[in-house]
Write an enzyme that holds these catalytic residues in place. Sequence first.
Site, PDB file in Angstrom:
ATOM      1  N   ASP A  17       0.824  -1.204   0.000  1.00  0.00           N
ATOM      2  CA  ASP A  17       0.000   0.000   0.000  1.00  0.00           C
ATOM      3  C   ASP A  17       0.857   1.252   0.000  1.00  0.00           C
ATOM      4  OD1 ASP A  17       0.896  -0.720   2.566  1.00  0.00           O
ATOM      5  OD2 ASP A  17      -0.601   0.547   3.518  1.00  0.00           O
TER       6      ASP A  17
ATOM      7  N   ASP B  34      -6.257  -2.565  -2.501  1.00  0.00           N
ATOM      8  CA  ASP B  34      -5.443  -1.668  -3.324  1.00  0.00           C
ATOM      9  C   ASP B  34      -5.049  -2.345  -4.629  1.00  0.00           C
ATOM     10  OD1 ASP B  34      -5.326  -0.934  -0.499  1.00  0.00           O
ATOM     11  OD2 ASP B  34      -3.861   0.566  -1.079  1.00  0.00           O
TER      12      ASP B  34
ATOM     13  N   TRP C 112     -11.957  -5.664  -1.004  1.00  0.00           N
ATOM     14  CA  TRP C 112     -10.682  -6.248  -0.590  1.00  0.00           C
ATOM     15  C   TRP C 112     -10.689  -7.762  -0.858  1.00  0.00           C
ATOM     16  CZ3 TRP C 112     -12.197  -1.573   0.552  1.00  0.00           C
ATOM     17  CH2 TRP C 112     -11.249  -0.581   0.778  1.00  0.00           C
TER      18      TRP C 112
ATOM     19  N   GLU D 239      -2.015   8.997  -1.116  1.00  0.00           N
ATOM     20  CA  GLU D 239      -3.040   8.171  -0.474  1.00  0.00           C
ATOM     21  C   GLU D 239      -4.364   8.917  -0.375  1.00  0.00           C
ATOM     22  OE1 GLU D 239      -3.536   5.541   3.608  1.00  0.00           O
ATOM     23  OE2 GLU D 239      -2.138   7.230   3.586  1.00  0.00           O
TER      24      GLU D 239
ATOM     25  N   HIS E 288       0.915   6.082  -2.745  1.00  0.00           N
ATOM     26  CA  HIS E 288      -0.087   5.010  -2.784  1.00  0.00           C
ATOM     27  C   HIS E 288      -0.559   4.911  -4.236  1.00  0.00           C
ATOM     28  CE1 HIS E 288      -0.741   4.310   1.493  1.00  0.00           C
ATOM     29  NE2 HIS E 288      -1.839   3.616   1.258  1.00  0.00           N
TER      30      HIS E 288
ATOM     31  N   ARG F  90       5.950   4.251   5.704  1.00  0.00           N
ATOM     32  CA  ARG F  90       5.591   4.323   7.114  1.00  0.00           C
ATOM     33  C   ARG F  90       5.579   2.927   7.742  1.00  0.00           C
ATOM     34  NH1 ARG F  90      -0.287   6.250   5.422  1.00  0.00           N
ATOM     35  NH2 ARG F  90      -1.417   4.268   5.303  1.00  0.00           N
ATOM     36  N   ASP F  91       5.106   2.843   8.955  1.00  0.00           N
ATOM     37  CA  ASP F  91       5.063   1.568   9.684  1.00  0.00           C
ATOM     38  C   ASP F  91       3.852   0.755   9.230  1.00  0.00           C
ATOM     39  OD1 ASP F  91       3.196   3.298  10.767  1.00  0.00           O
ATOM     40  OD2 ASP F  91       3.542   2.686  12.833  1.00  0.00           O
ATOM     41  N   GLU F  92       3.911   0.279   7.973  1.00  0.00           N
ATOM     42  CA  GLU F  92       2.818  -0.501   7.406  1.00  0.00           C
ATOM     43  C   GLU F  92       3.399  -1.357   6.283  1.00  0.00           C
ATOM     44  OE1 GLU F  92      -1.778   0.264   5.921  1.00  0.00           O
ATOM     45  OE2 GLU F  92      -0.628   1.863   6.856  1.00  0.00           O
TER      46      GLU F  92
END
Length: 860
Positions: free
Chosen positions: A453, A466, A523, A736, A757, A457-459
């Site tokens: 995605d 997506d 999703w 995003e 994104h 960052r922390d992901e």
Amino acid sequence: MAFPPSRPVVEHHREPFGIGEARPRISWTISAPPWWRQAGYELEIVRGSEIRTHVVRSAEQILLPWPEEPLASRERATIRVRVEGADGSRSEWSPPTEVEAGLLDPADWSARPVGGAWPEDPDSDDRRPALVRRAFDVSGEIVSARVYASAHGLYELEINGARVGDDALSPGWTVYPKRLRYYTYDVTALLRGGENVIGGWLGDGWYRGRLGWRGGFRNLFGPDLSLIAQLEIHYADGRTQTVATDADWLAATGPIVRTGNYDGEDYDARDERAGWSSAGYDPVGWTPVAVRQRDPATLVAPTGPPVRCTEEITPVAVLATPSGKRVLDFGQNLVGRLRIRVRGERGAKVVIRTAEVLQDGELYQRPLRDARSTDSYVLAGRPEGEEWEPRFTFHGFRYAEIEGPDDLDAIARVYHSDLERTGWFSCSDPLLERLHENVVWSMRGNFVDIPTDCPQRDERVGWTGDLQVFAPTAAFLHDVTGMLSSWLRDVAAEQLPDGTVPWYVPVIPAHEMWTPIRPGAAWGDVATLTPWALYERTGDTGLLEAQYESARAWVDLVDRLAGDDHLWNTGFQLGDWLDPSAPPDDPAAGMTDKYLVATAYFAASSRAVARMAAVLGREEGVDRYGKLADAVAEAFCAAYVLPGGRMVSDSQTAYSLAIGFDLLPSAQARATAGARLAELVAAAGNRIATGFVGTPLVTDALSSTGELTTAYDLLLERECPSWLYPVTQGATTIWERWDSLLPDGRVNPGSMTSFNHYALGAVADWLHRVVAGLTPAAPGYREVRFAPRPGGGLTRAEARHRSPYGMVGISWELVDGELTVVTELPTGTTGVLDLDGEPSQPLGPGTHRHRVAVGLPAVP
């Protein structure tokens, strides 16, 4: 007939080396005169000393079956093809392709995972990764040598002081307990007589490094770092020597102090062990490794290319911030890491912090949340200078703040899965061209072994929604089939027994919104719509076969949840995620009814499974899922379409779903919905009002219902929210949020504010198909529909795509009311030219030029 076919392509491999398919399919392209048609082919396959030729009467040239006994593990074969025309002509032989199988049977593996044996605190950030090594002797003439390697964690190999391969972040991220990828390397040239050394660097990566947001989790797949490596040396006298990871290996800590995807890498060059992977090194202080367990049946060969450095970018500016910091601006939001060259005293330290944006002139890391995104290097003090690049991390950034000695320079190295570029677009509007380039850069940055995605960052996880909305765009821009085939197998592996598809794959724990896993529309529909999208672009029925049970299980689950009324109107849903009307702290609270979205997707997925069943010859599936799709569409209209034609959710996304998924009962109902959608767009001042669900559909919904002018108005709007607003703000990737950067220049205060994104860039598919006018009309582009729809003041547009049959292209130019269209089709394909208001014209292979008068005003 002098022209040969292309070098054969094996499955979807760029390099068919160490492959896992014992019966690989074969494809080729042909560049022949327009009148020529293939009627047959000969495959020549050389296996050892045997040469066999297979003559087949067929016009097919894509993904043709392997005609012999399966390849054995390690077996090498050479493939050539020549083709015969319908006129009896025969081509020259193609250039050869060499294919080599990897280890196809679990019994082929003798290697076991090995790593450091010292005690570690499993919850600590400061677990120092191990180096592992093994010395061995070589005696005799070497014919070939291969290393098969993987790891718990990440690895890089060295033999006799030289790097093995050019891949990065290997073995990547799969559902490790079920599927651990290994890579194969040709190391023949690195070996020599006498003593040799093989060694490996190890890093935390996804295996045991911190994963997840809000602090995240460690050791999700295990607390160990372990190398799995099997070196096989084949001698001229018939001997095979195997050097596999086992109890005879040694381990020691190295100069990497700590490393992780989110937090970066710390490296102390004073702790380097010079010559550790070379002969003659004395491993004093090294300790025996810990030997761990791994089921070799879980080791799988790759189906797509590895992550590699694909580009180097130098800074466009060196900035001095108000606080006196030194910041490098690379002019492009990218994914990768810095390589530095520095000279300084021993013990001096370089600290590199990265971010996508500046605010108030300073590096702005708040959008990274808990990702430290910082690398550091402690100098050894070598007078000639030092060069360093982190090994086991990656960052999403445009800006890098650097502290350290003055004698320092840096370049950014771009990393992503090394996918072949297959699609291009250009037009007369520089802002639209930049938008398309932003889509390409966001795809590059988020296709880092899995489709993520965001990369900063922390992901950085494989969100299924997506990818579902972006898959058609991705399949045009790059050859993603091998990579996404692997990821879809992980989707199936993570699918729950009841059919639930996770929100992201591989699955990691998270806070209560995502854990435990619950079914969610758009999703979960990655299991149905993405395989179908890839089939449309490639013609690969094997991909459908591999994913059919996963797709069917998802639709069966939703059918049970919906019940007899066929309305999926219960449970947790994200709806039209990041609809711009939703508040920053609740991105799911858009204006479109979440259950309208869910039921629309239920219908679309049912239809997709019926189509899959038809291709695969599963008549019971055609009947069951076709009837189900019809019933859900009928229920959708009854519940969400009012008698006058308006919808319960009077929103851009609602109408886009109804039109885009073909849920409305008549042409008149479609026209009514299209007209209302156009009214809504105009009422919003041509500003976008869709989130992840509506955005890929809204321009198609307009253009397919006669509202082309409004579609262009929406596309070309520059005020926020719009596709071009970020471009006017200097964006070099897709954001995003529509307003990740607010009009006043401040960063959006929401905790989810990424500047990279790809999901909202799904509009690029419409640029390719409608603006330029290039659409596959049959799977794999065997038939192509050229249907440009000029508008918006554009005076030219062009799209080109390297299809399985070769390059397909269209360009058009509008001058003084005359439209000139040039099309290109490769051998083996046909096409149709569909110009608005003109009779359709069939096209054969070759280049064709057409001129027509159009009713559009001349543009100066």
